[in-house]
Scaffold this motif. Structure first.
Motif, mmCIF file in Angstrom:
data_model
loop_
_atom_site.group_PDB
_atom_site.id
_atom_site.type_symbol
_atom_site.label_atom_id
_atom_site.label_comp_id
_atom_site.label_asym_id
_atom_site.label_seq_id
_atom_site.Cartn_x
_atom_site.Cartn_y
_atom_site.Cartn_z
ATOM 1 N N THR A 169 65.140 27.656 51.997
ATOM 2 C CA THR A 169 65.040 26.124 52.298
ATOM 3 C C THR A 169 63.603 25.772 51.420
ATOM 4 N N TYR A 170 62.435 26.279 51.854
ATOM 5 C CA TYR A 170 61.313 26.092 51.115
ATOM 6 C C TYR A 170 61.024 26.047 49.720
ATOM 7 N N THR A 171 61.358 27.437 49.048
ATOM 8 C CA THR A 171 61.146 27.912 47.734
ATOM 9 C C THR A 171 62.400 27.025 46.989
ATOM 10 N N THR A 172 63.484 27.069 47.400
ATOM 11 C CA THR A 172 64.478 26.476 46.578
ATOM 12 C C THR A 172 63.970 25.033 46.444
ATOM 13 N N THR A 173 63.555 24.207 47.277
ATOM 14 C CA THR A 173 63.438 22.825 47.378
ATOM 15 C C THR A 173 62.064 22.699 46.414
ATOM 16 N N ARG A 174 61.158 23.365 46.658
ATOM 17 C CA ARG A 174 59.769 23.210 45.884
ATOM 18 C C ARG A 174 59.881 23.305 44.426
ATOM 19 N N LEU A 175 60.316 24.673 44.083
ATOM 20 C CA LEU A 175 60.515 25.021 42.858
ATOM 21 C C LEU A 175 61.520 24.059 42.008
ATOM 22 N N GLY A 176 62.522 23.716 42.813
ATOM 23 C CA GLY A 176 63.682 22.852 42.078
ATOM 24 C C GLY A 176 63.178 21.562 42.013
ATOM 25 N N VAL A 177 62.166 20.671 42.935
ATOM 26 C CA VAL A 177 61.937 19.528 42.800
ATOM 27 C C VAL A 177 60.546 19.662 41.300
ATOM 28 N N PHE A 178 59.970 20.597 41.586
ATOM 29 C CA PHE A 178 58.607 20.790 40.422
ATOM 30 C C PHE A 178 59.462 20.745 39.167
ATOM 31 N N ASN A 179 60.561 21.645 38.886
ATOM 32 C CA ASN A 179 61.170 21.584 37.684
ATOM 33 C C ASN A 179 61.878 20.478 37.189
ATOM 34 N N TYR A 180 62.488 19.784 38.071
ATOM 35 C CA TYR A 180 62.988 18.628 37.911
ATOM 36 C C TYR A 180 61.988 17.594 37.485
ATOM 37 N N LEU A 181 60.841 17.272 38.181
ATOM 38 C CA LEU A 181 59.834 16.731 37.650
ATOM 39 C C LEU A 181 59.223 16.741 36.411
ATOM 40 N N PHE A 182 58.933 18.121 36.255
ATOM 41 C CA PHE A 182 58.570 18.716 34.890
ATOM 42 C C PHE A 182 59.561 18.120 33.745
ATOM 43 N N ASP A 183 60.750 18.218 33.859
ATOM 44 C CA ASP A 183 61.929 18.134 32.828
ATOM 45 C C ASP A 183 61.797 16.619 32.786
ATOM 46 N N THR A 184 61.854 15.792 33.622
ATOM 47 C CA THR A 184 61.957 14.746 33.505
ATOM 48 C C THR A 184 60.701 13.571 32.838
ATOM 49 N N TYR A 185 59.433 14.363 33.220
ATOM 50 C CA TYR A 185 58.449 13.801 32.679
ATOM 51 C C TYR A 185 58.535 14.161 31.014
ATOM 52 N N LYS A 186 58.893 15.361 30.737
ATOM 53 C CA LYS A 186 59.003 15.954 29.461
ATOM 54 C C LYS A 186 60.053 14.998 28.611
ATOM 55 N N GLU A 187 61.219 14.878 29.406
ATOM 56 C CA GLU A 187 62.259 13.779 28.431
ATOM 57 C C GLU A 187 61.746 12.510 28.171
ATOM 58 N N THR A 188 61.191 11.707 29.171
ATOM 59 C CA THR A 188 60.458 10.364 29.397
ATOM 60 C C THR A 188 59.474 10.385 28.180
ATOM 61 N N ASN A 189 58.573 11.343 28.288
ATOM 62 C CA ASN A 189 57.327 11.093 27.395
ATOM 63 C C ASN A 189 57.185 11.836 26.202
ATOM 64 N N LYS A 190 58.193 12.726 26.073
ATOM 65 C CA LYS A 190 58.531 13.560 24.650
ATOM 66 C C LYS A 190 57.317 14.458 24.577
ATOM 67 N N THR A 191 56.668 14.870 25.630
ATOM 68 C CA THR A 191 55.706 15.920 25.357
ATOM 69 C C THR A 191 55.496 16.312 26.792
ATOM 70 N N ALA A 192 54.877 17.913 27.051
ATOM 71 C CA ALA A 192 54.785 18.278 28.176
ATOM 72 C C ALA A 192 53.508 17.824 29.377
ATOM 73 N N PRO A 193 53.703 17.665 30.188
ATOM 74 C CA PRO A 193 52.648 17.128 31.093
ATOM 75 C C PRO A 193 51.435 17.911 31.437
ATOM 76 N N GLY A 194 50.065 17.161 31.248
ATOM 77 C CA GLY A 194 48.937 17.980 31.227
ATOM 78 C C GLY A 194 48.736 18.547 32.537
ATOM 79 N N PHE A 195 47.388 19.433 32.712
ATOM 80 C CA PHE A 195 47.357 20.084 34.006
ATOM 81 C C PHE A 195 47.277 18.990 35.317
ATOM 82 N N GLY A 196 46.643 17.841 34.949
ATOM 83 C CA GLY A 196 46.623 16.815 36.183
ATOM 84 C C GLY A 196 47.890 16.643 36.783
ATOM 85 N N ILE A 197 48.865 16.150 35.828
ATOM 86 C CA ILE A 197 50.096 15.793 36.181
ATOM 87 C C ILE A 197 50.739 16.799 36.897
#
Length: 291
Positions: free
Chosen positions: A79-107
């Motif tokens: 439950t916990y790890t499936t959700t947290r890693l899935g959400v993190f990877n989804y947010l990471f890839d969405t940011y990368k696709e939208t901004n055409k660059t990987a997020p910085g440390f703060g993001i």
């Protein structure tokens, strides 16, 4: 005509969630005894070493007792790890696709906080069951809850205490997860980038990045983890405020960092193994699926 660079490949969102949960469950099968020892030390209030606590558990409860609460630990990861890693990877890839660059440390850190808080709320019932099942053996026989497995634990909590008690300690659980994930997911990704210039991509790189991530996460999250454990194991009717004030009054502020080595002995390897399993699953997906 010049060759076009190959299109960047992505893992489907559903598989990101599945790989996250499976990697956490695989890691739990290895480190469950360390989680048991960590919980017993956080509840015991003494100064015994992790080796002493482990030997006492085996001597008094048998060798198989070191895997007490495994079913709850696996459900927590599912439950916990499936959700947290899935959400993190989804947010990471969405940011990368939208901004055409990987997020910085703060993001990355903010993404970790968001992913951890969502995952923690989803996983709190399994967390409550895990804490109680791993703590049970330290109680006198007449006071033990004697849950048969995680399903029995959850059903009895609902029947005996009410469904809302499945989220007992949800606030410190979410707070701990926010700290853990801000440190763990953000620092792992950052450390991986830093080590990439020194260590070839592979298990060695994943190990180095995970050890750094686990160390920083341990330092940051110990206080909220101890408070969470005490609250979730508290007797029926004991308020969360009483649990925290009793801890600070009787054992002092420094008790919030007591047992650093056994805590890291559990969190460090789990972090390492989770990310190693996750990276290997990702690599296998790219290897065995068509472009």
């Amino acid at each position: 005509m010049a060759k076009q660079p190959p299109a960047e490949r992505y893992i489907p969102n559903a598989l990101k969630f599945a790989f996250g949960g499976l990697s956490g469950m695989a890691a739990t099968c290895v480190v469950q005894p360390l989680d048991l020892i960590k919980t017993r030390m956080q509840l015991g209030g003494g100064n015994k070493s992790s080796f002493t606590v482990g030997k006492e558990i085996i001597a008094k409860e048998g060798l198989l007792a070191i895997y007490s609460g495994l079913s709850a630990g696996l459900l927590r990861q599912a439950t916990y790890t499936t959700t947290r890693l899935g959400v993190f990877n989804y947010l990471f890839d969405t940011y990368k696709e939208t901004n055409k660059t990987a997020p910085g440390f703060g993001i990355k850190t903010l993404m970790g906080v968001a992913a951890g808080s969502i995952g923690a709320f989803v996983g709190t019932p399994a967390e409550v069951a895990l804490i109680r099942m791993t703590a049970d053996g330290r109680l006198p026989k007449e006071q033990r809850r004697n849950y048969k497995n995680v399903a029995d634990a959850l059903l009895r909590i609902i029947r005996e205490e009410g469904v809302l008690k499945l989220w007992r300690g949800a606030t410190p659980t979410v707070a701990r997860a926010m700290v853990v994930n801000a440190a763990q997911l953000g620092t792992y990704s950052q450390a991986r980038e830093m080590f990439l210039a020194l260590v070839p991509d592979g298990i060695g790189l994943h190990f180095c990045a995970s050890m750094v991530s686990g160390l920083i996460t341990t330092i940051a999250s110990m206080p909220v983890d101890i408070i969470k454990t005490r609250i979730q194991n508290a007797a029926k009717g004991q308020s969360q405020v009483t649990v925290v004030t009793d801890l600070l009054r009787k054992e002092g502020v420094l008790s919030l960092w007591k047992g650093f080595l056994p805590y890291y002995a559990r969190l460090g390897p789990h972090t390492v193994l989770t990310f190693i399993f996750l990276e290997q699953m990702n690599a296998a997906y790219f290897k065995y699926t068509a472009q």
